[in-house]
Structure formats: structure tokens, C-alpha cells
Write an enzyme that holds these catalytic residues in place. Structure first.
Site, mmCIF file in Angstrom:
data_model
loop_
_atom_site.group_PDB
_atom_site.id
_atom_site.type_symbol
_atom_site.label_atom_id
_atom_site.label_comp_id
_atom_site.label_asym_id
_atom_site.label_seq_id
_atom_site.Cartn_x
_atom_site.Cartn_y
_atom_site.Cartn_z
ATOM 1 N N SER A 131 2.041 -6.317 4.836
ATOM 2 C CA SER A 131 0.734 -6.962 4.845
ATOM 3 C C SER A 131 -0.401 -5.965 5.055
ATOM 4 O O SER A 131 -0.206 -4.881 5.605
ATOM 5 C CB SER A 131 0.684 -8.023 5.948
ATOM 6 O OG SER A 131 1.767 -8.907 5.840
HETATM 7 N N1 SAH Z 1 5.794 -9.074 8.192
HETATM 8 C C1 SAH Z 1 6.123 -8.252 7.031
HETATM 9 C C2 SAH Z 1 5.530 -8.855 5.776
HETATM 10 C C3 SAH Z 1 6.578 -8.982 4.769
HETATM 11 S S1 SAH Z 1 6.201 -9.951 3.340
HETATM 12 C C4 SAH Z 1 5.728 -6.809 7.243
HETATM 13 O O1 SAH Z 1 5.064 -6.499 8.251
HETATM 14 O O2 SAH Z 1 6.077 -5.946 6.434
HETATM 15 C C5 SAH Z 1 7.046 -11.446 3.740
HETATM 16 C C6 SAH Z 1 8.513 -11.353 3.991
HETATM 17 O O3 SAH Z 1 8.977 -12.696 4.203
HETATM 18 C C7 SAH Z 1 9.348 -10.805 2.852
HETATM 19 O O4 SAH Z 1 10.117 -9.728 3.324
HETATM 20 C C8 SAH Z 1 10.221 -11.971 2.440
HETATM 21 O O5 SAH Z 1 11.515 -11.594 2.013
HETATM 22 C C9 SAH Z 1 10.274 -12.787 3.709
HETATM 23 N N2 SAH Z 1 10.628 -14.187 3.543
HETATM 24 C C10 SAH Z 1 10.223 -15.054 2.573
HETATM 25 N N3 SAH Z 1 10.787 -16.264 2.768
HETATM 26 C C11 SAH Z 1 11.552 -16.162 3.876
HETATM 27 C C12 SAH Z 1 12.415 -17.067 4.579
HETATM 28 N N4 SAH Z 1 12.595 -18.328 4.176
HETATM 29 N N5 SAH Z 1 13.065 -16.614 5.664
HETATM 30 C C13 SAH Z 1 12.909 -15.331 6.098
HETATM 31 N N6 SAH Z 1 12.122 -14.434 5.478
HETATM 32 C C14 SAH Z 1 11.461 -14.841 4.376
#
Ligand code: SAH
Length: 225
Positions: free
Chosen positions: A75
Site C-alpha cells: 500500500s
Molecule cells: N498490507 C499489505 C497490503 C497487501 S495488498 C502490505 O502492507 O503489503 C492486499 C493483500 O490482501 C494481498 O496480499 C492479497 O493477497 C490479500 N488478500 C486478498 N483477499 C484476501 C483474503 N480473503 N484473505 C487474506 N488475504 C487476502
């Protein structure tokens, strides 16, 4: 505040990740309305370049989301700061659940500020990389789980705070159920085109919702990969 430089010494890239470059990002966050010094100093000391691929390390201190593979992103720093600041406003949460570990960066920022972080990811490869980074930084109060985040982490509930870093049309019921009384849940809600960052506060059986601002996140998906 923890000094990570000793723990990551010898690892790649000093030039483009100089303290001056990082300080510029912190100034930008401040100018955009991030006022919580705990958040700013955590983000100043955490090496964001270790959370992206080496090829993108030179861009790690720009205020922008970056790809982390598998169609996912780390993000934008401003959004991480905003969500963290909102989540740790008084009363300070002790136990925080994150849905969407991704690179592990948001979990690491939280891990520097609260007692325990529980973070869930549905893509095993991303979780593996995140685990490695967190270990390297010695953030052993961050616990990871590989599962579809829709179910939350019932064994560790209730949580004082819950953060979703992927967008859904509606927050899964199980997550509200795992929120402690007085706890806060922050999540981007809406379609892939238009999302609003919302914060709920549990007051007994009631959930009081406030809208913060427009954001763009990757979608919350079902199942695991
Ligand atoms: N907090 C992260 C942002 C990652 S983007 C960071 O600091 O880098 C969002 C993430 O949510 C992705 O890695 C994606 O695979 C995950 N995601 C999406 N749906 C999900 C679910 N149902 N359960 C767990 N993770 C999920």
C-alpha cells in the site's frame, strides 16, 4: 524506537535508501495530515525497501503503492500511515488483526507500535516472503496465518483492532464478531473502482461507522492460492 540498521546491515542498497530519502517521505506524510509521532517515527525507521523486490527498491520511499507480485501491491505509505494513525488513536489497541499480509509492511509498522499483531494472507508465496522479512527485522510479535481472511482468526479473538488491507463490498460478519467491545475495525469498502475507507467502533451490540476518505485497494478475494 527500534533501530533496524544493525539488523539489516550488509543487506542491499544504501544509497537510494538513505536517511534523507526516508525523511523526505516522512515530511510528505506530515504535510498530508499525518500527525501521530509514533506512526511517523515507526515509518521513519522501518526499511520499506526490504518489503519490495530489489528492482523496485529505488522507488520504495516514494509515496506510492508498488507491485509485490501475484497482482498484489504494497500500500501507499500515506494510506498505511492514515490507517495506522486512525487505528491506534486512544485507546491504544493491544491485539490487532490484519487481513491481507501482502509484503508484511503494514504488519511490521503495527508490530512496532502494539503488543501483538495477527496477520492473515491467502497467497502462500507472499506469506513466505513476508515471514522472512519480519524474522530478519526481529519483529517476533507479528504472527502470520495462511487462510482465507473471511473467517478471521477465531482462536485469537477478540481483537482490540482489525484492519483490512483489501477491499470488499461488505466486511465479512466473522470479522465484526471477532472485534472486542470498544474495538475499532478499519476497512476499504466498495467496488474495484470506488472505495471508501470506513472505520467502525463496537459499542456493545452496536457498530458505529464513520467514513474517512476515498481510497484504492486490491480486492478481498475468496479461497487460498
Ligand atoms: N498490507 C499489505 C497490503 C497487501 S495488498 C502490505 O502492507 O503489503 C492486499 C493483500 O490482501 C494481498 O496480499 C492479497 O493477497 C490479500 N488478500 C486478498 N483477499 C484476501 C483474503 N480473503 N484473505 C487474506 N488475504 C487476502
Amino acid at each position: 524506537m527500534v533501530d533496524f540498521s544493525a539488523r539489516v546491515r550488509g543487506s542491499r542498497g544504501i544509497g537510494m535508501t538513505s536517511q534523507r530519502t526516508r525523511d523526505r517521505l516522512i515530511e510528505r506524510l506530515r504535510s498530508k495530515g499525518i500527525t501521530d509521532d509514533r506512526v511517523l517515527s515507526a515509518m521513519r525507521s522501518l526499511p520499506r525497501h526490504l518489503f519490495v523486490d530489489e528492482a523496485l527498491a529505488t522507488r520504495a520511499y516514494e509515496d506510492t503503492a508498488l507491485p509485490i507480485g501475484r497482482g498484489q501491491t504494497i500500500s501507499q505509505p500515506y494510506v498505511v500511515a492514515l490507517m495506522t494513525q486512525t487505528l491506534i488513536a486512544e485507546p491504544m489497541p493491544k491485539r490487532v488483526l490484519e487481513i491481507g499480509t501482502g509484503s508484511g509492511y503494514q504488519a511490521a509498522v503495527l508490530g512496532m507500535l502494539v503488543e501483538k499483531v495477527y496477520s492473515i494472507e491467502r497467497i502462500r508465496e507472499l506469506q513466505r516472503l513476508a515471514r522472512r522479512r519480519l524474522l530478519k527485522l526481529g519483529l517476533n510479535n507479528v504472527h502470520l496465518k495462511y487462510v482465507d481472511g473471511h473467517v478471521g482468526w477465531a482462536e485469537q479473538a477478540p481483537f482490540d483492532a482489525i484492519i483490512l488491507t483489501a477491499a470488499a463490498n461488505a466486511v465479512p460478519d466473522a470479522l465484526f464478531e471477532q472485534l472486542a467491545d470498544g474495538g475499532r475495525l478499519i476497512a476499504p469498502v466498495g467496488s474495484s473502482m470506488a472505495q471508501q475507507l470506513n472505520i467502525w467502533r463496537r459499542e456493545g451490540d452496536q457498530l458505529v461507522c464513520q467514513s474517512i476518505e476515498a481510497v484504492t485497494f486490491v480486492p478481498l478475494l475468496g479461497g487460498t492460492e
